[in-house]
Design a protein around this motif. Structure first.
Motif, PDB file in Angstrom:
ATOM      1  N   GLU A   1       0.836  -1.209   0.000  1.00  0.00           N
ATOM      2  CA  GLU A   1       0.000   0.000   0.000  1.00  0.00           C
ATOM      3  C   GLU A   1       0.869   1.258   0.000  1.00  0.00           C
ATOM      4  OE1 GLU A   1      -2.895  -0.108   3.057  1.00  0.00           O
ATOM      5  OE2 GLU A   1      -3.717  -2.056   2.472  1.00  0.00           O
ATOM      6  N   MET A   2       1.817   1.286  -0.945  1.00  0.00           N
ATOM      7  CA  MET A   2       2.769   2.404  -1.034  1.00  0.00           C
ATOM      8  C   MET A   2       2.814   2.891  -2.484  1.00  0.00           C
ATOM      9  SD  MET A   2       5.050   4.247   0.659  1.00  0.00           S
ATOM     10  CE  MET A   2       5.475   3.252   2.091  1.00  0.00           C
ATOM     11  N   THR A   3       2.682   4.198  -2.672  1.00  0.00           N
ATOM     12  CA  THR A   3       2.755   4.769  -4.014  1.00  0.00           C
ATOM     13  C   THR A   3       4.212   4.853  -4.447  1.00  0.00           C
ATOM     14  OG1 THR A   3       2.901   7.028  -3.158  1.00  0.00           O
ATOM     15  CG2 THR A   3       0.697   6.145  -3.549  1.00  0.00           C
ATOM     16  N   PRO A   4       4.488   4.901  -5.759  1.00  0.00           N
ATOM     17  CA  PRO A   4       5.872   5.013  -6.231  1.00  0.00           C
ATOM     18  C   PRO A   4       6.579   6.261  -5.707  1.00  0.00           C
ATOM     19  CG  PRO A   4       4.420   4.393  -8.027  1.00  0.00           C
ATOM     20  CD  PRO A   4       3.540   4.722  -6.885  1.00  0.00           C
ATOM     21  N   GLU A   5       5.844   7.372  -5.612  1.00  0.00           N
ATOM     22  CA  GLU A   5       6.472   8.593  -5.134  1.00  0.00           C
ATOM     23  C   GLU A   5       6.942   8.445  -3.692  1.00  0.00           C
ATOM     24  OE1 GLU A   5       3.567   8.351  -6.586  1.00  0.00           O
ATOM     25  OE2 GLU A   5       4.008   9.230  -8.557  1.00  0.00           O
ATOM     26  N   ARG A   6       6.100   7.872  -2.839  1.00  0.00           N
ATOM     27  CA  ARG A   6       6.484   7.675  -1.433  1.00  0.00           C
ATOM     28  C   ARG A   6       7.594   6.641  -1.331  1.00  0.00           C
ATOM     29  NH1 ARG A   6       1.570   6.085   2.049  1.00  0.00           N
ATOM     30  NH2 ARG A   6       3.221   6.123   3.657  1.00  0.00           N
ATOM     31  N   ALA A   7       7.557   5.629  -2.195  1.00  0.00           N
ATOM     32  CA  ALA A   7       8.619   4.627  -2.185  1.00  0.00           C
ATOM     33  C   ALA A   7       9.960   5.256  -2.533  1.00  0.00           C
ATOM     34  CB  ALA A   7       8.285   3.488  -3.156  1.00  0.00           C
ATOM     35  N   MET A   8       9.962   6.201  -3.476  1.00  0.00           N
ATOM     36  CA  MET A   8      11.213   6.897  -3.837  1.00  0.00           C
ATOM     37  C   MET A   8      11.733   7.712  -2.650  1.00  0.00           C
ATOM     38  SD  MET A   8      12.712   6.475  -6.734  1.00  0.00           S
ATOM     39  CE  MET A   8      13.616   8.017  -6.931  1.00  0.00           C
ATOM     40  N   LYS A   9      10.810   8.327  -1.875  1.00  0.00           N
ATOM     41  CA  LYS A   9      11.241   9.095  -0.703  1.00  0.00           C
ATOM     42  C   LYS A   9      11.875   8.183   0.341  1.00  0.00           C
ATOM     43  CE  LYS A   9       7.882  12.843  -1.194  1.00  0.00           C
ATOM     44  NZ  LYS A   9       6.743  13.570  -0.571  1.00  0.00           N
ATOM     45  N   ILE A  10      11.304   6.996   0.494  1.00  0.00           N
ATOM     46  CA  ILE A  10      11.874   6.058   1.458  1.00  0.00           C
ATOM     47  C   ILE A  10      13.245   5.600   0.982  1.00  0.00           C
ATOM     48  CG2 ILE A  10      11.615   3.711   2.382  1.00  0.00           C
ATOM     49  CD1 ILE A  10       8.654   4.251   2.655  1.00  0.00           C
ATOM     50  N   ALA A  11      13.371   5.331  -0.320  1.00  0.00           N
ATOM     51  CA  ALA A  11      14.667   4.914  -0.865  1.00  0.00           C
ATOM     52  C   ALA A  11      15.711   5.998  -0.659  1.00  0.00           C
ATOM     53  CB  ALA A  11      14.518   4.570  -2.338  1.00  0.00           C
TER      54      ALA A  11
END
Length: 523
Positions: free
Chosen positions: A427-437
């Motif tokens: 349940e994670m959007t690509p944009e938020r996933a990039m921030k986590i990365a």
């Protein structure tokens, strides 16, 4: 064994009761004392008190207090006629108005019953002589509330004697013929029962015990008749009975108090220090024709053997539960070993694909946001070659720990192989996933690990990009990772279709070419 007749027993009991009453009268002060003993004792205490107060006044040289005190004593104490205070040279320091008339003793004469002299010593020297004149002792005996104590003694003996003798005789008469309380045919019927039976009167005293119960007590009925059943040593099991501060409320107490039948009360009876019996007790109140309680009938079912078997079964069940718990603990331990990487403690590759397959098995899997991040430690082979495998292991563990601090509790961090990690973000959007990365990348690069500057490259992919299987989703993240490597490392790249050019379409071939044991870190 010498057998004492009932007449002798009754006479002895009455004698002891009479002696006890006389002793009690003596203790409470009803017995008169001869020779005016009480009056003399009172005079002695009064004289000592006045002497002490006078000495204190002389020490303080407080004449006003001295005169006031002595005058007040004469006025308020009927037995004191006068008080005087004389120096050692016989001169008067102070005396009450009538002292000169009432005092007849010379200075060197000894004290008498009615005229008392007390030397007052201050700092080891006789400073004065206290003279006290008393009235004549009263004759005709001591009085209480204006009535001679002999009269009160007579009243006390009459009332207390009547009460105690009545209680004593009632108890004796109850023991004279216990068989008359219960008819013979009723006794015979109760003796045929296999259960123990005890009949109690309204005072809780035993009237009858049948043969089955006598066998349990291993005693004669005569030794039990008249005793209180509560004194036999009963103990409630598992606090089944209500208790008070003074005693245990046993079932026959409750049955008589509430006029209701009490059933299945479990009581333990201690026979010796090493043996006891367990009974299931039923108590039924005995109601006369006037509706008053006259006692209880109590049945005792011996369940000692049944309870022992139940305890044995409970013990066996407890052992089985302990073994089951041990098995569950072992299974959890095996599950941990099967799903965790031994070096880092994070999940391993097997658990990673199990979690992916579980997600893809859901019908709505492809409609939900779901991202994967591939992580690779830059120039890890150079770190191993330069600093050794020990430092390399520390680097892998540190990268894992730093990444874990950025992730949520529901995210999955798994060691993919060697220096590579894979992160699942449900349940994670690509944009938020990039921030986590990016947060993970910056945290890893922010501080050296074991004195070594370490960076990592990240590749991010999402289900929204069209992956239909777990392999395709991981392949997309891996393609994005290699794009970060090719761009100079220490970067985060989000997958796009342009990254598929020149790459294999079979993730199995890619993973096979980079597969290695989970506990190794060489690249």
């Amino acid at each position: 064994m010498l057998k004492i007749s009932p007449t002798v027993q009754l006479s002895t009991g009455l004698v002891f009761l009479t002696i006890s009453l006389l002793l009690l009268a003596q203790v409470i002060g009803l017995a008169p004392k001869s020779g005016g003993e009480n009056q003399l004792l009172t005079r002695q205490k009064l004289a000592e008190t006045i002497a002490l107060q006078t000495t204190l006044a002389l020490k303080r040289d407080d004449r006003f207090f001295l005169e006031s005190m002595l005058n007040q004593i004469v006025e308020e104490t009927p037995s004191v006629q006068s008080v005087g205070l004389r120096r050692s040279n016989t001169s008067i320091i102070f005396q009450t108005p009538t002292h000169e008339k009432t005092w007849t003793l010379g200075y060197s004469a000894p004290s008498t019953i009615n005229q008392v002299k007390i030397p007052l010593v201050i700092n080891g020297a006789n400073k004065a002589m206290l003279e006290m004149a008393f009235n004549e002792l009263e004759k005709g005996g001591e009085k209480l509330f204006g009535v001679p104590k002999g009269f009160w003694l007579f009243i006390f003996i009459c009332i207390s004697g009547f009460t105690t003798y009545s209680i004593f005789l009632k108890r004796v008469l109850r023991h004279l013929d216990p068989n008359s309380v219960v008819p013979g045919r009723v006794r015979n019927a109760l003796n045929t029962m296999a259960e123990g039976v005890i009949i109690l009167d309204k005072r809780g005293q035993i009237v009858l015990v049948n043969d089955a119960m006598l066998d349990k007590f291993s005693t004669d009925e005569e030794k039990l008749i008249g005793r209180r059943a509560s004194e036999l040593g009963w103990t409630p099991i598992k606090n089944e009975l209500p208790t008070t501060e003074s005693s245990i409320e046993l079932p026959w107490h409750i049955a008589q108090e509430k006029s209701e039948k009490q059933v299945n009360f479990r009581l333990s009876l201690e026979l010796t220090s090493e043996s006891s019996l367990l009974f299931s007790v039923n108590s039924v109140p005995i109601i006369d024709e006037k509706g008053k309680n006259q006692g209880t009938i109590n049945s005792f079912d011996d369940i000692t053997e049944l309870e022992e078997k139940n305890n044995l079964l409970a013990q066996m069940l407890g052992d089985l539960m302990d073994k089951q718990k041990d098995i569950e603990d072992k299974n959890r331990e095996l599950e941990h070993l099967a799903t965790r990487d031994p070096l880092t403690g994070c999940y391993n590759r097997r658990f990673l694909f199990k979690a992916l397959n579980t997600h893809f098995a859901r019908e709505t899997a492809l409609q939900k946001e779901y991202c994967v991040i591939m992580v690779d430690i830059d120039h890890f082979k150079r770190i191993n070659d330069t600093y050794g495998h020990g430092v390399g292991d520390d680097v892998i563990r540190a990268v894992c720990e730093k990444s874990q601090t950025v992730l949520r509790s529901e995210d999955v961090l798994a060691r993919f192989g060697g220096e590579e990690f894979c992160i699942l973000l449900p349940e994670m959007t690509p944009e938020r996933a990039m921030k986590i990365a990016e947060s993970c990348r910056e945290l890893i690069a922010s501080t050296p690990i074991e004195g070594v500057s370490v960076t990592s490259s990240f590749g991010v992919a999402s289900l929204t990009f069209g992956a239909g299987t777990p392999n395709e989703l991981v392949l997309q993240a891996d393609q994005a990772l290699y794009a970060s490597k090719n761009a100079g490392r220490n970067k985060s790249t989000l997958w796009s279709k342009s990254l598929t050019k020149g790459t294999t379409t079979e993730f199995q071939l890619l993973s096979a070419s980079r597969s290695r044991p989970a506990d190794m870190n060489k690249t």
